[in-house]
Design a protein around this motif. Structure first.
Motif, PDB file in Angstrom:
ATOM      1  N   PRO A 347       0.843  -1.213   0.000  1.00  0.00           N
ATOM      2  CA  PRO A 347       0.000   0.000   0.000  1.00  0.00           C
ATOM      3  C   PRO A 347       0.869   1.250   0.000  1.00  0.00           C
ATOM      4  CG  PRO A 347      -0.014  -1.042   2.165  1.00  0.00           C
ATOM      5  CD  PRO A 347       0.733  -1.975   1.263  1.00  0.00           C
ATOM      6  N   GLU A 348       0.551   2.166  -0.892  1.00  0.00           N
ATOM      7  CA  GLU A 348       1.310   3.410  -1.011  1.00  0.00           C
ATOM      8  C   GLU A 348       0.329   4.592  -1.026  1.00  0.00           C
ATOM      9  OE1 GLU A 348       4.517   3.734  -1.023  1.00  0.00           O
ATOM     10  OE2 GLU A 348       5.216   1.663  -1.332  1.00  0.00           O
ATOM     11  N   THR A 349       0.863   5.759  -0.732  1.00  0.00           N
ATOM     12  CA  THR A 349       0.057   6.981  -0.727  1.00  0.00           C
ATOM     13  C   THR A 349       0.683   8.000  -1.678  1.00  0.00           C
ATOM     14  OG1 THR A 349      -0.599   6.620   1.568  1.00  0.00           O
ATOM     15  CG2 THR A 349      -0.918   8.834   0.670  1.00  0.00           C
ATOM     16  N   TYR A 350      -0.146   8.567  -2.528  1.00  0.00           N
ATOM     17  CA  TYR A 350       0.352   9.587  -3.453  1.00  0.00           C
ATOM     18  C   TYR A 350       0.760  10.842  -2.678  1.00  0.00           C
ATOM     19  CZ  TYR A 350      -1.587   7.018  -7.445  1.00  0.00           C
ATOM     20  OH  TYR A 350      -1.866   6.086  -8.389  1.00  0.00           O
ATOM     21  N   GLU A 351       1.845  11.434  -3.107  1.00  0.00           N
ATOM     22  CA  GLU A 351       2.195  12.750  -2.597  1.00  0.00           C
ATOM     23  C   GLU A 351       1.345  13.813  -3.288  1.00  0.00           C
ATOM     24  OE1 GLU A 351       6.331  13.365  -3.063  1.00  0.00           O
ATOM     25  OE2 GLU A 351       6.930  11.739  -1.696  1.00  0.00           O
ATOM     26  N   LYS A 352       1.328  14.988  -2.684  1.00  0.00           N
ATOM     27  CA  LYS A 352       0.487  16.062  -3.220  1.00  0.00           C
ATOM     28  C   LYS A 352       0.893  16.426  -4.648  1.00  0.00           C
ATOM     29  CE  LYS A 352      -1.312  20.647  -2.094  1.00  0.00           C
ATOM     30  NZ  LYS A 352      -1.290  21.769  -1.109  1.00  0.00           N
ATOM     31  N   LYS A 353       2.189  16.413  -4.912  1.00  0.00           N
ATOM     32  CA  LYS A 353       2.658  16.738  -6.256  1.00  0.00           C
ATOM     33  C   LYS A 353       2.226  15.670  -7.257  1.00  0.00           C
ATOM     34  CE  LYS A 353       6.854  17.866  -8.831  1.00  0.00           C
ATOM     35  NZ  LYS A 353       8.344  18.013  -8.765  1.00  0.00           N
ATOM     36  N   GLU A 354       2.295  14.393  -6.832  1.00  0.00           N
ATOM     37  CA  GLU A 354       1.874  13.307  -7.725  1.00  0.00           C
ATOM     38  C   GLU A 354       0.387  13.390  -8.019  1.00  0.00           C
ATOM     39  OE1 GLU A 354       4.917   9.663  -6.766  1.00  0.00           O
ATOM     40  OE2 GLU A 354       3.228   9.974  -5.416  1.00  0.00           O
ATOM     41  N   ILE A 355      -0.409  13.751  -7.010  1.00  0.00           N
ATOM     42  CA  ILE A 355      -1.853  13.887  -7.219  1.00  0.00           C
ATOM     43  C   ILE A 355      -2.135  14.959  -8.258  1.00  0.00           C
ATOM     44  CG2 ILE A 355      -4.007  14.585  -6.119  1.00  0.00           C
ATOM     45  CD1 ILE A 355      -3.004  13.265  -3.566  1.00  0.00           C
ATOM     46  N   GLN A 356      -1.481  16.095  -8.132  1.00  0.00           N
ATOM     47  CA  GLN A 356      -1.684  17.172  -9.085  1.00  0.00           C
ATOM     48  C   GLN A 356      -1.239  16.767 -10.493  1.00  0.00           C
ATOM     49  OE1 GLN A 356       0.413  20.501  -7.420  1.00  0.00           O
ATOM     50  NE2 GLN A 356      -1.188  20.980  -5.912  1.00  0.00           N
ATOM     51  N   GLU A 357      -0.131  16.047 -10.589  1.00  0.00           N
ATOM     52  CA  GLU A 357       0.356  15.643 -11.907  1.00  0.00           C
ATOM     53  C   GLU A 357      -0.600  14.655 -12.571  1.00  0.00           C
ATOM     54  OE1 GLU A 357       4.217  14.111 -11.199  1.00  0.00           O
ATOM     55  OE2 GLU A 357       5.188  16.096 -11.090  1.00  0.00           O
ATOM     56  N   ARG A 358      -1.116  13.685 -11.812  1.00  0.00           N
ATOM     57  CA  ARG A 358      -2.009  12.688 -12.398  1.00  0.00           C
ATOM     58  C   ARG A 358      -3.347  13.314 -12.802  1.00  0.00           C
ATOM     59  NH1 ARG A 358      -0.540   7.335 -11.693  1.00  0.00           N
ATOM     60  NH2 ARG A 358      -2.712   6.720 -11.963  1.00  0.00           N
ATOM     61  N   LEU A 359      -3.909  14.129 -11.936  1.00  0.00           N
ATOM     62  CA  LEU A 359      -5.183  14.768 -12.269  1.00  0.00           C
ATOM     63  C   LEU A 359      -5.016  15.752 -13.431  1.00  0.00           C
ATOM     64  CD1 LEU A 359      -6.659  15.426  -8.708  1.00  0.00           C
ATOM     65  CD2 LEU A 359      -7.376  13.688 -10.356  1.00  0.00           C
ATOM     66  N   SER A 360      -3.895  16.459 -13.484  1.00  0.00           N
ATOM     67  CA  SER A 360      -3.640  17.387 -14.588  1.00  0.00           C
ATOM     68  C   SER A 360      -3.452  16.625 -15.901  1.00  0.00           C
ATOM     69  CB  SER A 360      -2.393  18.232 -14.292  1.00  0.00           C
ATOM     70  OG  SER A 360      -2.588  19.028 -13.150  1.00  0.00           O
ATOM     71  N   ALA A 361      -2.773  15.494 -15.849  1.00  0.00           N
ATOM     72  CA  ALA A 361      -2.574  14.707 -17.065  1.00  0.00           C
ATOM     73  C   ALA A 361      -3.912  14.179 -17.602  1.00  0.00           C
ATOM     74  CB  ALA A 361      -1.620  13.544 -16.789  1.00  0.00           C
ATOM     75  N   ASP A 362      -4.777  13.703 -16.694  1.00  0.00           N
ATOM     76  CA  ASP A 362      -6.096  13.230 -17.126  1.00  0.00           C
ATOM     77  C   ASP A 362      -6.927  14.374 -17.701  1.00  0.00           C
ATOM     78  OD1 ASP A 362      -5.401  10.735 -16.276  1.00  0.00           O
ATOM     79  OD2 ASP A 362      -6.443  10.881 -14.354  1.00  0.00           O
ATOM     80  N   PHE A 363      -6.828  15.560 -17.111  1.00  0.00           N
ATOM     81  CA  PHE A 363      -7.591  16.710 -17.599  1.00  0.00           C
ATOM     82  C   PHE A 363      -7.090  17.157 -18.975  1.00  0.00           C
ATOM     83  CE2 PHE A 363      -8.305  21.402 -17.608  1.00  0.00           C
ATOM     84  CZ  PHE A 363      -9.685  21.340 -17.748  1.00  0.00           C
TER      85      PHE A 363
END
Length: 419
Positions: A347-363
């Motif tokens: 189990p891993e947890t995304y960092e705040k920067k990773e969350i922004q990068e993944r959501l931005s890439a999907d957008f």
């Protein structure tokens, strides 16, 4: 080229002529009709090629000119067969292999389908199998024109088909009608010409531009329309001298209409995920990576070993290779491997920067899909919100987009008509 081939089939010798009168030897051979070629002069000799039958005529020439002939090399099929005369099984196997290749080359071993976007290869292959077109059939039984007609008849949105036989491959090229409004058969088009079709709004929006082609305009730029509202009517009223409607002309409404609309956007991402650690090599106290092989001939399959997933944290990977003779002769024989690879989930947890990068890439990917559909972004009000368990990109987009979809017209009843 042809002369060299026949000389190799008949067999010839490479000889060396020595003596004080080599020129007389060449002249004497020419006088007696003895063919010589590949003549190479040396310091005190001369090398050349001669046929087997002509070699037997050289004895009087050598005696008369005082020259001496030495055989350097024996070339051709007669010498090859004589050298391997005791290996009859080799020649029998080579002949059987040649006959087998000749027979197999008369069959279809691969069906290559190109240009299909809507229908998968498996779907088209199943349809061809229902028409007795499959791997292993004779080339002489292939009717390319009939195959093309059957595919066009079965799939209405296929507008062009080409079938050809190349080597042991049946190559089928198709072209589909990518226009969403043109996926009808000729019979449906003719039928639709008699049925009026309206162009209605497919979403709530504000009309910004209208370029009509056929039909009667019902809205103007700046009008706010609801989903399902008629934009272009396919009913053209016919009036008499008293301006009374006595009938309608039926048309299929067509126009380029763009409208301003608001698109909601929401993309939710879990903050935690499961990272897989694969074990490609054996480790102490870990599950063992297992591998098995199989041979597939057509629909029949022979597996060497029983390989199944015994644990939950395992993945089954399969790779397959088709045996080919040359570039075009593909045999229906496949060699494959199945590998069970164990892994451990962490189990891993995304960092705040990773969350922004993944959501931005999907957008950004979502915006690219909109642009492919001709949508123009006017205003972007999408923001990223992070929470303890989930994060989301949420907001609204103000866009200019194509508006309108076809719908059958509702024909009003005319109660009274003038006599």
């Amino acid at each position: 080229m042809a002369a060299n081939f026949f000389r190799t089939v008949q067999g010839y010798l490479r000889i060396r002529v020595t003596g004080y009168a080599v020129e007389r030897f060449l002249n004497a051979c020419g006088y007696r009709g003895i063919l010589l070629w590949g003549i190479t002069p040396l310091e005190d000799a001369c090398e050349m090629n001669i046929r087997i039958a002509d070699f037997r005529k050289l004895k009087p020439v050598m005696k008369k000119t005082g020259t001496r002939v030495v055989i350097l090399n024996r070339i051709g099929l007669p010498f090859f067969f004589y050298r391997y005369r005791h290996r009859k099984s080799f020649f029998f196997g080579a002949a059987a292999c040649a006959v087998l290749i000749f027979l197999l080359s008369g069959l279809i071993w691969d069906i290559d389908i190109r240009g299909n976007l809507t229908y998968t290869d498996e779907t088209i292959l199943e349809f061809l199998a229902s028409k007795d077109i499959q791997n292993g059939m004779l080339k002489t039984q292939i009717d390319c024109e009939r195959i093309a007609k059957d595919i066009r008849k079965e799939y209405a949105d296929v507008i062009w088909v080409s079938a050809s036989v190349q080597g042991a491959k049946l190559k089928i090229q198709v072209k589909e009608n990518t226009d969403a409004s043109g996926m009808e058969t000729d019979l449906e088009v003719k039928k639709e010409e008699k049925v009026p079709m309206d162009l209605v709004a497919d979403r709530d929006c504000v009309i910004t531009e209208i370029v009509p082609r056929t039909g009667m305009i019902q809205v103007r730029p700046g009008d706010t329309v609801k989903e399902g509202e008629v934009l272009i009517s396919g009913l053209i009223p016919v009036q008499d001298d008293a301006k009374e409607i006595i009938g309608y002309q039926y048309q299929k409404a067509d126009a380029d209409i763009r409208g301003k609309a608001i698109l909601p956007y929401e993309d939710v991402l879990e903050n935690t995920y499961s990272r897989k650690e694969y074990f490609y090599e054996e480790r102490p106290h870990q599950m063992r990576r297992r591998q098995a092989y199989y041979l597939r001939v057509g629909r029949f399959q022979l597996a060497f070993g029983n390989l199944q997933k015994k644990e939950e944290n395992q993945e089954l990977h399969t790779s397959e290779y088709q045996i080919c003779l040359g570039k075009r002769l593909k045999l229906p024989i496949y060699l494959g491997t199945r590998t069970v690879i164990p892994y451990t989930a962490h189990p891993e947890t995304y960092e705040k920067k990773e969350i922004q990068e993944r959501l931005s890439a999907d957008f950004k990917r979502y915006l690219r899909e909109l642009e492919k559909k001709g949508v123009e972004i006017i205003e972007n009000n999408v923001k990223i919100y992070t929470g303890s368990k989930t994060s989301a990109a949420r907001g609204e987009l103000t866009v200019l987009l194509p508006v309108g979809t076809l719908k059958a017209s509702q024909i009003p009843e005319i109660s009274e008509l003038p006599k």
